[in-house]
Design an enzyme around this catalytic site. Sequence first.
Site, PDB file in Angstrom:
ATOM      1  N   LYS A  95      -5.277  -6.477 -15.789  1.00 49.97           N
ATOM      2  CA  LYS A  95      -5.654  -5.163 -16.335  1.00 49.97           C
ATOM      3  C   LYS A  95      -5.886  -5.228 -17.831  1.00 49.97           C
ATOM      4  O   LYS A  95      -6.748  -4.525 -18.353  1.00 49.97           O
ATOM      5  CB  LYS A  95      -4.588  -4.117 -15.995  1.00 49.97           C
ATOM      6  CG  LYS A  95      -4.640  -3.674 -14.538  1.00 49.97           C
ATOM      7  CD  LYS A  95      -3.942  -2.355 -14.332  1.00 49.97           C
ATOM      8  CE  LYS A  95      -4.082  -1.891 -12.895  1.00 49.97           C
ATOM      9  NZ  LYS A  95      -3.408  -0.629 -12.628  1.00 49.97           N
ATOM     10  N   LYS A 138      -8.330   1.929  -6.834  1.00 48.55           N
ATOM     11  CA  LYS A 138      -8.893   3.240  -7.154  1.00 48.55           C
ATOM     12  C   LYS A 138      -9.439   3.298  -8.571  1.00 48.55           C
ATOM     13  O   LYS A 138     -10.250   4.148  -8.887  1.00 48.55           O
ATOM     14  CB  LYS A 138      -7.867   4.348  -6.908  1.00 48.55           C
ATOM     15  CG  LYS A 138      -6.651   4.316  -7.803  1.00 48.55           C
ATOM     16  CD  LYS A 138      -5.783   5.533  -7.537  1.00 48.55           C
ATOM     17  CE  LYS A 138      -4.409   5.161  -7.034  1.00 48.55           C
ATOM     18  NZ  LYS A 138      -3.569   4.457  -7.998  1.00 48.55           N
ATOM     19  N   LYS A 177      -8.965  -7.162  -4.768  1.00 49.48           N
ATOM     20  CA  LYS A 177      -8.363  -6.091  -3.974  1.00 49.48           C
ATOM     21  C   LYS A 177      -9.081  -4.759  -4.217  1.00 49.48           C
ATOM     22  O   LYS A 177      -9.646  -4.547  -5.291  1.00 49.48           O
ATOM     23  CB  LYS A 177      -6.871  -5.981  -4.272  1.00 49.48           C
ATOM     24  CG  LYS A 177      -6.490  -5.025  -5.372  1.00 49.48           C
ATOM     25  CD  LYS A 177      -4.990  -4.736  -5.356  1.00 49.48           C
ATOM     26  CE  LYS A 177      -4.660  -3.718  -6.440  1.00 49.48           C
ATOM     27  NZ  LYS A 177      -4.959  -2.343  -6.058  1.00 49.48           N
TER      28      LYS A 177
HETATM   29  P1  ATP Z   1      -4.904   1.207  -9.898  1.00 51.80           P
HETATM   30  O1  ATP Z   1      -6.215   0.489  -9.799  1.00 51.80           O
HETATM   31  O2  ATP Z   1      -4.943   2.426 -10.770  1.00 51.80           O
HETATM   32  O3  ATP Z   1      -3.743   0.305 -10.193  1.00 51.80           O
HETATM   33  P2  ATP Z   1      -4.281   1.083  -7.095  1.00 51.80           P
HETATM   34  O4  ATP Z   1      -5.329   1.365  -6.080  1.00 51.80           O
HETATM   35  O5  ATP Z   1      -3.868  -0.321  -7.335  1.00 51.80           O
HETATM   36  O6  ATP Z   1      -4.706   1.807  -8.443  1.00 51.80           O
HETATM   37  P3  ATP Z   1      -1.505   1.961  -7.278  1.00 51.80           P
HETATM   38  O7  ATP Z   1      -1.165   3.370  -7.611  1.00 51.80           O
HETATM   39  O8  ATP Z   1      -1.373   0.929  -8.334  1.00 51.80           O
HETATM   40  O9  ATP Z   1      -3.002   1.945  -6.681  1.00 51.80           O
HETATM   41  O10 ATP Z   1      -0.652   1.497  -6.026  1.00 51.80           O
HETATM   42  C1  ATP Z   1      -0.155   2.428  -5.067  1.00 51.80           C
HETATM   43  C2  ATP Z   1       0.282   1.707  -3.823  1.00 51.80           C
HETATM   44  O11 ATP Z   1      -0.862   1.256  -3.095  1.00 51.80           O
HETATM   45  C3  ATP Z   1       1.128   0.443  -4.083  1.00 51.80           C
HETATM   46  O12 ATP Z   1       2.121   0.377  -3.084  1.00 51.80           O
HETATM   47  C4  ATP Z   1       0.146  -0.673  -3.940  1.00 51.80           C
HETATM   48  O13 ATP Z   1       0.765  -1.882  -3.582  1.00 51.80           O
HETATM   49  C5  ATP Z   1      -0.742  -0.135  -2.818  1.00 51.80           C
HETATM   50  N1  ATP Z   1      -2.082  -0.713  -2.876  1.00 51.80           N
HETATM   51  C6  ATP Z   1      -2.955  -0.625  -3.911  1.00 51.80           C
HETATM   52  N2  ATP Z   1      -4.090  -1.236  -3.627  1.00 51.80           N
HETATM   53  C7  ATP Z   1      -3.945  -1.748  -2.366  1.00 51.80           C
HETATM   54  C8  ATP Z   1      -4.794  -2.506  -1.499  1.00 51.80           C
HETATM   55  N3  ATP Z   1      -6.007  -2.852  -1.886  1.00 51.80           N
HETATM   56  N4  ATP Z   1      -4.332  -2.840  -0.281  1.00 51.80           N
HETATM   57  C9  ATP Z   1      -3.096  -2.492   0.113  1.00 51.80           C
HETATM   58  N5  ATP Z   1      -2.243  -1.784  -0.656  1.00 51.80           N
HETATM   59  C10 ATP Z   1      -2.656  -1.410  -1.878  1.00 51.80           C
HETATM   60 MG    MG Z   2      -2.416  -0.757  -8.879  1.00 56.29          MG
END
Ligand code: ATP
Ligand code: MG
Length: 332
Positions: free
Chosen positions: A113, A199, A196
């Site tokens: 990041k 969002k 991965k």
């Molecule tokens: P950001 O990009 O802002 O970090 P993010 O999509 O990674 O957003 P988080 O809020 O960081 O979302 O994570 C929330 C939950 O979703 C955590 O438990 C994380 O492990 C899970 N998660 C995030 N992305 C994935 C993915 N691609 N597959 C499975 N689980 C995920």
């Molecule tokens: Mg995340």
Amino acid sequence: MRFLSGIQPSGNITLGNYLGAIKNFVALQNEEKFDDILVFIADLHAITIPQDKQELRKNIRSLAAIYLASGLDPKKCHIFIQSEVPFHTELSWILECNTYIGEVQRMTQFKDKSKKEETHGVSTGLLTYPILMASDILLYDTNLVPVGKDQKQHLELARDIAMRFNQKYGDTFVIPEPFISPKSAKIMSLTDPEKKMSKSDENPKSYISLLDDINIAKKKIKSAVTDSDTKVKYDIENKAGISNLLTIASSLSGDTIEKIEKDFENKNYQEFKEYVANLVGDLLADIQEKYNKIINSKELDEILDEGRNYATYLASKKINKIKNKVGLGRKL
Ligand code: ATP
Ligand code: MG
């Protein structure tokens, strides 16, 4: 037994968040062994990278509604907004003073990041984020933390911090265990299946938002990057895109990957994508119908008020114990 988890309101909640995290919260809430469940909206984590104020507000409420629309039952769990319970940041400071810089600097998420944020500057919060996450968990004597695979390293750090603190100050924290569902632990980007799904990705075609227009979501699946082969076969090394779609299909349908491979043995990618797109469309239709009923309701505020009050009650008791152990303030 208590489980706790949270998601950042840093954008549109994705299919990755749903399959890797929310779906497991919903399943676990029905397990008898959990008598206490806390699920929160990690708004303090979201501001580690720049956020538009109006957007953030909207996303906080939206995530609360998504939790409910996805099946979290407010009779079984307490849902709250992280920043409404001030003890998370208070504990975070104490834990920061008991964590080495090297421990946070080697976190792979920080490395990834911070590279992305280089142009507008990397905040200190991005570096200390895993310590705030450790505070979220340790503040509530959490036994189990359901998360996606990308959070495994942060959870290991939380365990290390807890063990070190216990050794230095005497038994204080429960050592938390991660719960990572093997089936959908890491959903990959639709445009780059080596990465991965996130969002915060700048390309909306890379993720399915749970609130996407259903036709747009289906189109995203249909145009997902695959390979030049024709076989619907799980092969993470050589067919990352197809493997990702198989994971999504298996998680949503409940069928095994082997069964889906067999069903599509003599069919082409287009037919397979059509099938996955329909599964995703059905999920979104169901969640969105419930979401629209909840998002502007008074009930949503009542649920968040109850969650805040309950979390504050637990956290305030714990923080006093911690401050006493460290020797802060006057003895309480
Ligand atoms: P950001 O990009 O802002 O970090 P993010 O999509 O990674 O957003 P988080 O809020 O960081 O979302 O994570 C929330 C939950 O979703 C955590 O438990 C994380 O492990 C899970 N998660 C995030 N992305 C994935 C993915 N691609 N597959 C499975 N689980 C995920
Ligand atoms: Mg995340």
